[in-house]
Design a protein around this motif. Structure first.
Motif, short mmCIF file in Angstrom:
data_model
loop_
_atom_site.label_atom_id
_atom_site.label_comp_id
_atom_site.label_asym_id
_atom_site.label_seq_id
_atom_site.Cartn_x
_atom_site.Cartn_y
_atom_site.Cartn_z
N MET A 206 0.94 -1.14 -0.05
CA MET A 206 0.11 0.00 0.04
C MET A 206 0.86 1.16 -0.04
O MET A 206 1.73 1.45 0.79
N ASP A 207 0.84 2.04 -0.96
CA ASP A 207 1.52 3.22 -1.26
C ASP A 207 0.47 4.35 -1.03
O ASP A 207 -0.55 4.55 -1.72
N ARG A 208 0.65 5.07 0.23
CA ARG A 208 -0.30 6.02 0.58
C ARG A 208 -0.54 7.25 -0.30
O ARG A 208 -1.63 7.53 -0.54
N GLY A 209 0.67 7.58 -0.76
CA GLY A 209 0.09 9.06 -1.90
C GLY A 209 0.07 8.63 -3.22
O GLY A 209 0.38 9.61 -3.96
N LYS A 210 0.26 7.45 -3.51
CA LYS A 210 0.46 7.03 -4.86
C LYS A 210 -0.90 7.22 -5.82
O LYS A 210 -1.80 6.83 -5.36
N ASN B 80 -3.87 3.54 -3.81
CA ASN B 80 -3.53 4.00 -2.48
C ASN B 80 -4.37 3.20 -1.59
O ASN B 80 -4.33 3.41 -0.56
#
Length: 147
Positions: free
Chosen positions: A1-5, A29
């Motif tokens: 999980m990439d929060r700001g992607k 995200n």
């Protein structure tokens, strides 16, 4: 999980041969485990009226992103066997014998020029092209088996 992607993720539910059965789309995200329930619930089971039984998925192979206790319990309630690598216990390499099938399916889908870089701005349009690519993969497999 990439929060700001920014962007989106493709989710694919396939059979043992790699044919895409259900395709889905989520934001980049969002955690992968949130897409599992809609994908399994969206898979239609076939009913054989002569034998009086349903054909439903028997096993689900997934990677460590889907190792969430409530998902295991939910799949167990649906009588679907799970083979999910456990976080901190197993390596993902043991799933390699089965996992290459879905990786091959993802490469089939990303091979279509319209899907690899996402050109579509609207998610519904991108999902439509993703469904069309899945249908083309099934059609190509059918042609190869019948000729």
């Amino acid at each position: 999980m990439d929060r700001g992607k920014p962007g989106s993720k493709m989710h694919v539910l396939s059979d043992a041969n790699g044919l895409p059965l259900v395709v889905g789309l989520s934001a980049a995200n969002v955690h992968d485990s949130l897409a599992l329930k809609p994908m399994v619930a969206g898979h239609q089971t076939r009913h054989d009226p002569y034998r009086g039984r349903y054909f439903k998925p028997q096993r689900l192979h997934a990677d460590k992103a889907y190792d969430v206790p409530h998902l295991r319990k939910w799949l167990w309630g649906k009588h679907i066997g799970v083979r999910i690598a456990r976080k901190g216990v197993e390596s993902s390499e043991r799933l390699g014998r089965r996992r290459w099938v879905i990786e091959r399916t993802m490469s089939w889908l990303s091979g279509y020029r319209r899907l690899s870089p996402r050109y579509e701005r609207q998610p519904s349009n991108y999902l439509a092209f993703l469904g069309l690519a899945a249908a083309l993969c099934c059609y190509k497999r059918l042609v190869r088996l019948t000729t």
